[in-house]
Every structure is written in structure tokens, then in C-alpha cells.
Design a protein around this motif. Structure first.
Motif, PDB file in Angstrom:
ATOM      1  N   PHE A   1      11.017   9.147  32.042  1.00 43.71           N
ATOM      2  CA  PHE A   1      12.347   8.781  31.549  1.00 43.71           C
ATOM      3  C   PHE A   1      13.415   9.863  31.720  1.00 43.71           C
TER       4      PHE A   1
ATOM      5  N   VAL B   1      14.188  11.368  34.219  1.00 38.01           N
ATOM      6  CA  VAL B   1      14.803  11.151  35.529  1.00 38.01           C
ATOM      7  C   VAL B   1      16.113  10.369  35.385  1.00 38.01           C
ATOM      8  N   LEU B   2      16.138   9.496  34.385  1.00 44.12           N
ATOM      9  CA  LEU B   2      17.308   8.642  34.222  1.00 44.12           C
ATOM     10  C   LEU B   2      18.455   9.333  33.499  1.00 44.12           C
ATOM     11  N   LEU B   3      18.155  10.436  32.823  1.00 44.38           N
ATOM     12  CA  LEU B   3      19.215  11.102  32.058  1.00 44.38           C
ATOM     13  C   LEU B   3      20.194  11.758  33.020  1.00 44.38           C
ATOM     14  N   SER B   4      21.444  11.791  32.605  1.00 46.74           N
ATOM     15  CA  SER B   4      22.428  12.425  33.475  1.00 46.74           C
ATOM     16  C   SER B   4      22.221  13.933  33.417  1.00 46.74           C
ATOM     17  N   PRO B   5      22.540  14.621  34.492  1.00 48.39           N
ATOM     18  CA  PRO B   5      22.360  16.077  34.539  1.00 48.39           C
ATOM     19  C   PRO B   5      23.089  16.772  33.401  1.00 48.39           C
TER      20      PRO B   5
ATOM     21  N   VAL C   1      23.749  15.582  30.417  1.00 46.63           N
ATOM     22  CA  VAL C   1      23.005  15.359  29.182  1.00 46.63           C
ATOM     23  C   VAL C   1      21.785  16.275  29.147  1.00 46.63           C
TER      24      VAL C   1
ATOM     25  N   MET D   1      22.648   3.578  37.689  1.00 53.65           N
ATOM     26  CA  MET D   1      22.196   4.927  37.310  1.00 53.65           C
ATOM     27  C   MET D   1      22.988   6.012  38.022  1.00 53.65           C
TER      28      MET D   1
ATOM     29  N   TRP E   1      26.695   5.960  36.619  1.00 55.60           N
ATOM     30  CA  TRP E   1      26.826   6.380  35.223  1.00 55.60           C
ATOM     31  C   TRP E   1      26.596   7.892  35.100  1.00 55.60           C
ATOM     32  N   ASN E   2      25.645   8.418  35.867  1.00 57.23           N
ATOM     33  CA  ASN E   2      25.284   9.831  35.763  1.00 57.23           C
ATOM     34  C   ASN E   2      26.041  10.724  36.730  1.00 57.23           C
TER      35      ASN E   2
ATOM     36  N   PHE F   1      28.355  13.176  38.684  1.00 59.10           N
ATOM     37  CA  PHE F   1      29.068  14.310  38.096  1.00 59.10           C
ATOM     38  C   PHE F   1      29.948  15.047  39.097  1.00 59.10           C
TER      39      PHE F   1
ATOM     40  N   GLN G   1      30.616  11.844  31.530  1.00 54.31           N
ATOM     41  CA  GLN G   1      29.952  13.074  31.985  1.00 54.31           C
ATOM     42  C   GLN G   1      30.955  14.223  32.051  1.00 54.31           C
TER      43      GLN G   1
ATOM     44  N   LEU H   1      31.910  15.305  28.547  1.00 53.94           N
ATOM     45  CA  LEU H   1      30.846  16.130  27.962  1.00 53.94           C
ATOM     46  C   LEU H   1      30.934  17.551  28.502  1.00 53.94           C
TER      47      LEU H   1
ATOM     48  N   THR I   1      26.855  13.138  23.393  1.00 51.20           N
ATOM     49  CA  THR I   1      25.690  13.149  24.277  1.00 51.20           C
ATOM     50  C   THR I   1      24.782  11.978  23.952  1.00 51.20           C
TER      51      THR I   1
ATOM     52  N   LEU J   1      23.770   8.764  26.347  1.00 51.38           N
ATOM     53  CA  LEU J   1      22.370   8.589  26.696  1.00 51.38           C
ATOM     54  C   LEU J   1      21.859   7.196  26.316  1.00 51.38           C
TER      55      LEU J   1
ATOM     56  N   VAL K   1      21.542   4.321  28.974  1.00 51.62           N
ATOM     57  CA  VAL K   1      20.487   4.609  29.942  1.00 51.62           C
ATOM     58  C   VAL K   1      19.116   4.319  29.338  1.00 51.62           C
TER      59      VAL K   1
ATOM     60  N   PHE L   1      16.482   1.479  30.386  1.00 47.36           N
ATOM     61  CA  PHE L   1      15.128   1.901  30.738  1.00 47.36           C
ATOM     62  C   PHE L   1      14.083   1.135  29.943  1.00 47.36           C
TER      63      PHE L   1
END
Lengths: 322, 347, 360
Positions: free
Chosen positions: A140, A142-146, A148, B276, B279-280, B282, B298, B301, B319, B323, B326, B330
Motif C-alpha cells: 500500500f 506504493v500508492l501514497l504520494s511522495p 505524504v 494515482m 493525484w500524487n 508533484f 501535494q 502540503l 496529510t 491520503l 488513496v 486501495f
């Protein structure tokens, strides 16, 4: 959702029908390809040319016609070093510090990450209760944003954070992790592994599960010891997947920026500044925007990536052909 | 329970390697889940509680009491020494090292208590103040909208453009198809990270810098998407297309009435991947967006990261909110995501 | 309903010519079967008629009009595909109505036509199912139904029964024939199975290597094949072929035997190299007298009839059909009498029939 799409598609059908009559069904393929190819052209191929144009010109002007042609000076500036092993001896020491950092980063990160991914995949491939759950746990992040990921670990590693509290509780000395260059670098490698390990574990696990059961059964009939089974059967049969994983990890390693930048901002000092961050700072964050230098640096990175990607494509193709 | 865990498939007793495996996996759960759990717990702590060192595992909230004559709720303390020892009293104000306290049953009489002689009365509770502050003081909804807009629109464009190209490349034979395939492979070698400068300049020429479209458009056509969808569409029998042609369907109709629905599994995988990525994302938004009102979550943050101090209370809450989608996606689509990512090699 | 005419139709992929000029006329209401070995171009020809495959040269006329430049949808045809090609994501009802919707038929019209076709094909109970929930035979019916609702001018079938098991194939064969009798449309049917061709067709077109070998009624093809290829392809078991030359008004086989044939039936030029063809039921084992001597290699006893397999002295394989039960055992020798009335004679050089008056 469908109610919205259907009329839209019916509207598009009118010009497409006319086009079909005009071109015939075969050449209509270009109409289907056009949007994608235009985007590829404008935002992938054209940039390559523009990149070269900017790399060969100097000054901080943004318009190409205002920029004097300097030939390969940006490249010679970047590569002017008394010794490539000592960043301080280079004309542009920040770049070389970033190159050294990136090199170390890749060696450590790819090594540890692929090693632990393999270990985890091997364990998950055993007869494990609740395998799906464990696989999900490792996957899991892997799915988190960098960003975060960076913040999660920053929160734990800050001076008054959880890790120091635990160390203190057990009587160990606390460390200001993020202000110590070596520790900051080490933790950057760690959190990068933490975030991406699950992906490689997944690929390796798929590779392990693709090894036919009967090969193991045959080995059992041959009374092979577990170590020999691993050494003589699992490893060789997993080798193609391992190579793919290694090359993929290298490609991504070279491009690392997000999580490390959000974690340390490149600091302390330039202890965790990687090459992509150097490009970003030189071209976009610095006071004179040195597009030429940034372009030249990204062309150098691109050459490394092209080689790695070519290797990857070659391996995937070879694997696919069995 | 122990019986359930120690039961292995096939064999009777656990070998030492089994114990080692479970120990490793247990440690893994701690290492992977622990930090996120810690983040979530921390985000529900009050600002005072966040200052508490050493930090406590669970979020505590100090008890308050509303007394007549006082507008705000008062903090409740337990007095450990002095004449009021053993009683719970409310603090009116604190001056230096002395608190002015009142007894709840006698709210008018102020009693002075040295702060060393009292301790807060606390109970475990989730403090939502960080989250409330996020909506009150920061433009959180703006960032959320920007991120959502970029993610949804970019994914829609990616799906449309990539599926059209994949359809052409999988179901038509035309001169130049090989060249186009080579081009797609070529773009695989040009990630955004190595063309940042020209990408910025081109996007700027289109007047898209500092707009959400400037984030959306440059990455809308992905080589991964074309490959993934083409591979799937190749498995759709050509006879079905011929049948539709005999049924009077135009090529465009074949695309959206036959090919799109039949490629649904692959399209779902690409949709998840695209959501994904977007959303992530950067680095590119960092370059393309410089005005705060256009920031994605992002970027917001990242911008919280102060030079010397960090507003952890708000940052933690934000944060967690970044999260949540996501993790929710998942939880529901774990299987899809895993197979999708494995089948494409990530990106 | 319409007739179909092909005039010198050709098809080439680059330099490779796969259809080498086919002329053909299918009358209105006829059931025409294209038959031939795999790779003979019969499916390509069908797809050219359908409009799915562009035509390189020649003309395709439907109902008198040249349709070369029209797309598949505009020719007013319907096609049943080998794999059925049902839309997997649509119910049976949606499968049947998709084409009508594209033709902008009214809802009520679609409803009546779908119901009618479904009843005729006995799939009215399956209308809300999806193809994956149907058996092979049911899918086949839906595929036919999808063509029927369109009320096409011509039905095209591309090996529609090849995915069914033997029993179902016989059943569906009958069903398609009944369908033809009932609605009376022109039908073009492609198969590699000559039994299907013989049992279903009004007219058979035998194709080989992109050329039309013979076109005619099934029994005409059986009784008077235009060449050795058609003779060998039509009829089961296969016709026996023996090589020889004309000597003294009779055929002298390479194995030495002489077969006398009525001179008024065949063109027998002295000294010509020929191929003598005789179907398995034109050979009879005899106890004595002259005939072909054959070594028996195998016997199949089916009760009501028997097949005897053997080979001549020069190794040519021979099949004999013998009604009733036989006492002949493998390993022995047998003499076969040749029934001159059952004989076919072909030129060895051109393999064309030497029958007098035969179409060349």
C-alpha cells in the motif's frame, strides 16, 4: 455517467461518419490516432528538440531568439572537473555533488530495496496464512504520494519525534536526524525503499508464482535440500524477473526527486540534493534561471535513461520471446 | 486463534523457518502500517498535545467545564498538593507560575494554586480542531478542488485519447503503423523529468502556465496507456467488428459501442493508474503552478514546510485528508491495482 | 431478396493474388454453397461480397446494381460468422436489435421483428441472457437471428457450423435448410465440408486457389465433375484415381490392366495420358475374371456396408464400398471389377474431364 457520454459520442459520430466516407475506413485510423499523436508530438518529441536548442544557448533569457549561441559550453562547464571523484574540484560543484549523491543513492536504494523485495516475495511465496493481507500491507505505501511519504517520516524523525522518544525511553542518546547530513541521506534512502518496495515485491512474487509447481515437485522427488532448491531452481528461474526489476529500479532511481525533495529539501546543505533537483533549482527555483545549464544537465540524464530503457525493452522482448 | 495461525497447509508442525517468516511479516506490518497509524493518531491531537514530549500514543484531550459567569469553557485540573489536594478544579487564568482556580461548586471564589501542584484531567478523545482549522484558516477546499479537477479531467482525457489510439493501432492495418508504434516506444524513453525545461517553455507558449490545464494537457497521452489498451484490444476478435460493420455501425460507433465496453477491464486498470499518477503528481505541478490558489494538495502540503518552524497541527490533518482517497480506493480495488501495476511495470 | 452476380472478380494483397477472376451468377432465392479446401479463397470471396474486404478488380452486382464501392452496411446483406461474433456485452435482445437501431428503425418495428425472429429460431426464452450464458447451439441460433431480423437481400454464412459438435451440426444443417425454405432469401454459404455442401445447396461453387473450378447443382457435380479436383473433392469417401494412357480405344493402366470404356462417352485420343477416376461404389470384388488386382490393407465393417482399403501394385491407394457384409480379410489379395458406367476420365495434363460435352 453513461447518460452523459452517450449523447456526446453520438455528436462526435456525425463528423467521424463524414470523415469515414471521405477517407475510407482504413485511413480513418489516422483520425483515431491524431489526438494522441499531437500530444506526443507537442509534449514529448518537440521538447527533445527544444531541449537541445536551449542546451546550446546561454544567458538567462527565456525566448530562444534572445539567447546567444554558446555551442557546447554548457556541457563543458558541467563536465569541467579536476577530478570527477571530488565535487569541490569541479567548476559547477553543485551539479557534481548532486551526481555523487544520486550515484550513492541509486546504489544503496536499489540494492537494499531489491534485496528486501526479494526476501519479502520469497516469504510471501511460502505457505503463509493470510498471504493476501500481508501482500497488501507491503504494497500500500506504493500508492501514497511522495509528499505524504516524506511528511509521515519527517513527523517521526523530527527532533521531538516518536523515534527520539523511543530511543530516550530505552536510554539511548537522541539524534537530530534531519540535521545530520549522513543520517538525513540514510533516511532518504530508507523512506524511498519503504515507499517503493511493495511494487517490486509484487513483480517478484508474480515471477515466483509463475515457476511451475511440478518443477519443485520434481526436485522434491530428487531429494534436493531446501537450500539447493532455492539456489538451483528458484534463483535461475527467477533471474529474468530479477533483471527486469533491477533495470526498472535503476530507471526510477535516476529520476528520484519528489519524496527526497519533500523530505529534506535537498539539505542539510546539499547532502541530499539529487540530479533532478539540481535541474529543477537551476532552471526554475534559482534567481537567474539558467535554462541552458538545466537543459544540458537533463540531456545528460536523458542519455543515461535512454540506455537503461533500451536495455529494459530489449530484456522484456527477450523474455517475452521465451 | 493460536491454533489457527500455527496451522499450516499440508504440514503438521511449524518449522523454525515458519516462525522466522511470521516474525518478519509481523515486523513488516509494524513498519508499513505503524507510521501511517501514528500520523493519523497524531492528526487528532490538540496543539498542546502535539507539543507534549515524550509524545503519547493516543490522543488526549483535557477536560473542560462551563461555569456560570465565564464565557469560555474552563480547563479542569486535579490538584495534588495544598489545601485543595485531591479535588478537581477549573482554571480561570494562569499568571506566571500560579494558576487562578475556582471550584466547580463555587465559581466565584478564586483560589491560587502553584502550577507544580496541579495536573490536567485528561481523557482519550479525538480532537477535530486541526481539521476544523484546515477548513477555516486555509484554502483547503480550493486545493482539494484543484487536485480533484486535475485528476478527473486528466484521467478522462487520457482514457479517451489513449483508447482511440490503441483502437487504431490494434484493429486497423495501415501504412505507417510500424512507425507509429516505434514513436510510442520512443515516448517511453522521454519521461517528463528529462524535458522539464522545454516542457515548461512550450506550455508557457500555449499560455497554460499557472493554469490547471497546464498540468493536465502535457501528460494526457501516455505511452503506457496506449500499450496497455492495445494489448487488451488485440484479444477482441476481429469478427465482432465485422459483425458490427455488417450491422451498419460506423467506425466511431464500433469504437464506443463495441470496443470501449469490451475493453472495460483494461480501461479500469488504466483509470486507476491515471488517478494515482495525477493525484500524487508533484514535480510537474511544482513547475507549472506558482500561484497558491492553483496549488494541488501535494503542492500545498509541500508549501507548509516552513523555513524554521512547521505548523504540524494543520499539516498532519491535511496529510491525512490527502491520503484518505488513496487508501479508500486501495481498500476497494486492491486486486485491480495490484494486477494493473504488475502488468504494466508501473509506469 | 436479390440475385448476385460476380464478374471477373479479383483480389490481390500486394503482389499476391488470392482471388484470380471469378465469374458466378446466383439466382434470386437460391441457396449457393462455396466449398473448397482451406486457403482456397472461399471466405475471402464471401467477405468481398459482404463489403468487408475491398475488391481489387471486377464487379460485384447485387440485384443488378454494381456495389463495389459501397460499404458493408449499404449493400443490404447480413452475415453469420464462424465464431458467431455475438457482442459479448449485450443481451440476446440487444444483439438482435443493434443493427436495426443503426438503421434507425422505430422501436415498435424493432420489437416486432426481434420477437418474430426469436420465435422462429426458438430463442424467445433467451432474449435477456448474455452470449456467455448460452450453449453453442443457442449462440448459433442467435447469430442467425441477428441476420434474420435485418431482412437482408442476401444472407451470407461463413462456415457457421464448424464450431459445433457433430450431432448438433447435423441438426443445425437441417434448420438452416428449413429457414431457407421458409423465408426463401438468396443465401451464400461457405464451408470446407463437402457433405454440408451436398446436403444443403441448390448450387455448389467449388473453389481452389482463388479460381472457380465448377459451379452447378450438387448431383451434376457428383455425376459429371468438370475436372479431377472436383471429382476428388465431391463425394465421400474420395474417388479413386489411377493413371494410364489410351491404347486401342481402352485405358491401359500403369499397373498393366486394361479398362474398356464406352467410346461415345469420352474423348479418347490414342496415346493420351489420362487419369481414370472411379468412386468406391464403382468397384466390386469379384472371385474370378479380369480386373484390378489389389492387396487388401484394411477392412471396415459397419454392418450394413463395408469399406475395403487396399493398394495396387504401384502403391496407389484404393477404397472400395461394398454393400452388406464381406468376408475379405486384410493381408489377402482381391480382384476388383470396374463398372464402366461409373468411370470418369480426365486428361493427365490438364486434369480436365474428357467426357464429351463436359463444360471446360
Amino acid at each position: 455517467m453513461l447518460k452523459l457520454i452517450t449523447p456526446l459520442m453520438q455528436i462526435v459520430d456525425v463528423p467521424m461518419r463524414a470523415l469515414q466516407r471521405l477517407l475510407g475506413p482504413r485511413r480513418l485510423a489516422w483520425a483515431f490516432l491524431a489526438p494522441n499523436l499531437i500530444l506526443f508530438g507537442l509534449f514529448a518529441f518537440l521538447p527533445v528538440l527544444v531541449n537541445i536548442a536551449y542546451a546550446l544557448t546561454g544567458s538567462d533569457q527565456i525566448l530562444l531568439r534572445d539567447r546567444p549561441f554558446v555551442g557546447v559550453r554548457n556541457f563543458t562547464d558541467l563536465s569541467q572537473c579536476a577530478s570527477y571523484l571530488d565535487a569541490n574540484s569541479c567548476k559547477i560543484d553543485v551539479f557534481w555533488r548532486a551526481v555523487h549523491n544520486t550515484a550513492w543513492f541509486i546504489v544503496l536504494q536499489v540494492g537494499f530495496m531489491v534485496g528486501f523485495s526479494l526476501l519479502t516475495a520469497l516469504i510471501l511465496n511460502r505457505k503463509i496464512v493470510a498471504r493476501g493481507f500481508f501482500r497488501a500491507v507491503f504494497f500500500f505505501p506504493v500508492l501514497l504520494s511522495p509528499v505524504v511519504v516524506a511528511l509521515i517520516w519527517k513527523w517521526i524523525l523530527q527532533d521531538q519525534g516518536a523515534l527520539n522518544a523511543v530511543l530516550e525511553h530505552f536510554g539511548y542518546p537522541t539524534v537530530n536526524w534531519l540535521l545530520n547530513p549522513s543520517w538525513a541521506f540514510g533516511w532518504a534512502v530508507f523512506l524511498s525503499c519503504w515507499a517503493h518496495m511493495g511494487f517490486y515485491t509484487l513483480i517478484l512474487l508474480a515471477g515466483l508464482q509463475a515457476i511451475p509447481r511440478d518443477v519443485y515437485e520434481a526436485a522434491q522427488m530428487d531429494a534436493a535440500s531446501p537450500w539447493r532448491v532455492f539456489h538451483r531452481i528458484t534463483l535461475p528461474l527467477l533471474m529474468p524477473t530479477m533483471v527486469v526489476v533491477l533495470v526498472l529500479a535503476l530507471i526510477k532511481g535516476v529520476q528520484t526527486f519528489d519524496e527526497v525533495y519533500a523530505f529534506t529539501g535537498g539539505g542539510p546543505g546539499s547532502a541530499t540534493t539529487l540530479v533532478i533537483q539540481y535541474i529543477y533549482q537551476t532552471g526554475f527555483a534559482g534567481a537567474p534561471r539558467l535554462f541552458g545549464l538545466a537543459s544540458a544537465a537533463s540531456i545528460m540524464v536523458a542519455l543515461v535513461l535512454v540506455v537503461l530503457t533500451a536495455v529494459q525493452l530489449w530484456i522484456t522482448r527477450r523474455n517475452a520471446n521465451g | 486463534m493460536a491454533n489457527f495461525i500455527t496451522r499450516t497447509r499440508g504440514r503438521q508442525r511449524l518449522h523454525w523457518t515458519d516462525w522466522a517468516s511470521y516474525a518478519y511479516l509481523g515486523f513488516g506490518v509494524l513498519l508499513m502500517f505503524g507510521p501511517v497509524l501514528w500520523l493519523v493518531l497524531s492528526s487528532f491531537k490538540t496543539e498542546t498535545e502535539l507539543q507534549h514530549y515524550p509524545p503519547r500514543l493516543l490522543p488526549y484531550v483535557q477536560q473542560t467545564v462551563t461555569l456560570p459567569g465565564y464565557d469560555d469553557p474552563l480547563l479542569v485540573f486535579h490538584v495534588t498538593q495544598g489545601p485543595l489536594a485531591g479535588q478537581d478544579v477549573a482554571q480561570v487564568r494562569r499568571i506566571g507560575l500560579v494558576s487562578q482556580m475556582v471550584r466547580p461548586d463555587d465559581p466565584t471564589t478564586i483560589v491560587k494554586v502553584p502550577i507544580a501542584d496541579r495536573e490536567p484531567v485528561e481523557h482519550v478523545a479525538l480532537a477535530t480542531s486541526n481539521y476544523q482549522k484546515l477548513f477555516q484558516r486555509f484554502n483547503f477546499l480550493r486545493f482539494l478542488w484543484n487536485s480533484t479537477f486535475i485528476t478527473v479531467v486528466a484521467t478522462a482525457i487520457t482514457l479517451l485519447v489513449n483508447s482511440m489510439a490503441a483502437f487504431a493501432l490494434s484493429k486497423y492495418e495501415f501504412r505507417g503503423r510500424g512507425t507509429v508504434m516505434a514513436m510510442v516506444i520512443g515516448t517511453l524513453m522521454i519521461p517528463q523529468t528529462v524535458v522539464l525545461v522545454p516542457l515548461f517553455l512550450i506550455t508557457r507558449d500555449f499560455g497554460l502556465i499557472n493554469t490547471l490545464w497546464g498540468v493536465i494537457i502535457p501528460g494526457a497521452a501516455t505511452p503506457t496507456g496506449v500499450f496497455l489498451l492495445r494489448q487488451y484490444m488485440l484479444t477482441i476478435p476481429d469478427e465482432i467488428l465485422d459483425a458490427a460493420r455488417m450491422d451498419n455501425a460506423s467506425e466511431w460507433k464500433i469504437y464506443w459501442r463495441i470496443i470501449l465496453p469490451l475493453s472495460a477491464p483494461a480501461i479500469a486498470v488504466l483509470a486507476i493508474l491515471s488517478i494515482m499518477w495525477r493525484w500524487n503528481d508533484f514535480l510537474w505541478p511544482l513547475i507549472a503552478l506558482s500561484q497558491t490558489e492553483n496549488f494541488t494538495l501535494q503542492l500545498a502540503l509541500n508549501s507548509f514546510r516552513g523555513e524554521f518552524t512547521t505548523d504540524w497541527a494543520s499539516l498532519l490533518a491535511m496529510t491525512v485528508l490527502t491520503l484518505v482517497p488513496v487508501v479508500a480506493v486501495f481498500a476497494f480495488l486492491q486486486k485491480y491495482i495490484a494486477t494493473g501495476i504488475a502488468s504494466t511495470g508501473g509506469k | 431478396m436479390a440475385d448476385l452476380e460476380l464478374r471477373g472478380v479479383t483480389k490481390a494483397y500486394g503482389a499476391a493474388e488470392v482471388i484470380k477472376g471469378v465469374d458466378l451468377q446466383v439466382a434470386e432465392g437460391e441457396f449457393c454453397v462455396f466449398v473448397g479446401p482451406s486457403g482456397c479463397g472461399k471466405s475471402t470471396l464471401l467477405r468481398m461480397i459482404s463489403g468487408l474486404e475491398p475488391i481489387t478488380g471486377g464487379e460485384v452486382r447485387i440485384g443488378g446494381e454494381v456495389v463495389n464501392r459501397r460499404g458493408p452496411a449499404e449493400r443490404g446483406l447480413a452475415m453469420v460468422f464462424q465464431s458467431y461474433a455475438l457482442y459479448p456485452h449485450m443481451t440476446v435482445r440487444q444483439n438482435l436489435s443493434f443493427g436495426l437501431e443503426n438503421l434507425r428503425a422505430t422501436k415498435a418495428d424493432i420489437e416486432t421483428r426481434v420477437t418474430e425472429a426469436a420465435q422462429m429460431l426458438q430463442i424467445d426464452k433467451l432474449l435477456d441472457r448474455r452470449p456467455k450464458d448460452l450453449s453453442g447451439g443457442q449462440r448459433q441460433r442467435v447469430a442467425i437471428g441477428r441476420a434474420v431480423v435485418r431482412e437482408p437481400r442476401i444472407f451470407l454464412f461463413d462456415e457457421p457450423l464448424s464450431n459445433l459438435d457433430a450431432e448438433l451440426r447435423v441438426e443445425m444443417r437441417g434448420e438452416i435448410s428449413r429457414l431457407h425454405r421458409r423465408i426463401g432469401n438468396t443465401m451464400i454459404y461457405v464451408t470446407h465440408d463437402q457433405v454440408e455442401a451436398m446436403t444443403m445447396a441448390d448450387k455448389i461453387a467449388v473453389l481452389r486457389d482463388g479460381r472457380l473450378e465448377q459451379f452447378g447443382r450438387p448431383l451434376d457435380l457428383y455425376n459429371a465433375p468438370a475436372n479431377a479436383f472436383v471429382a476428388g473433392f465431391i463425394g465421400s469417401p474420395r474417388m479413386n484415381f489411377f493413371t494410364g494412357r489410351i491404347a486401342g480405344g481402352a485405358v491401359r493402366l500403369t499397373t498393366g490392366e486394361t479398362v474398356a470404356l464406352p467410346g461415345d462417352t469420352f474423348d479418347m485420343a490414342e496415346g493420351a495420358e489420362v487419369t481414370l477416376g472411379i468412386r468406391p461404389n464403382g468397384l466390386h470384388p469379384v472371385d474370378s475374371g479380369s480386373g484390378l488386382s489389389v492387396t487388401v490393407t484394411g477392412v471396415e465393417r459397419l454392418g450394413g456396408e463395408s469399406y475395403i482399403y487396399g493398394s495396387t501394385q504401384d502403391g496407389t491407394a484404393v477404397t472400395v464400398h461394398s454393400p452388406g457384409q464381406t468376408a475379405i480379410e486384410p493381408g489377402g489379395a482381391v480382384t476388383l471389377a470396374i463398372d464402366p458406367a461409373e468411370a470418369h476420365l480426365f486428361s493427365a495434363k490438364t486434369s480436365k474431364s474428357l467426357r464429351k460435352g463436359a463444360a471446360s
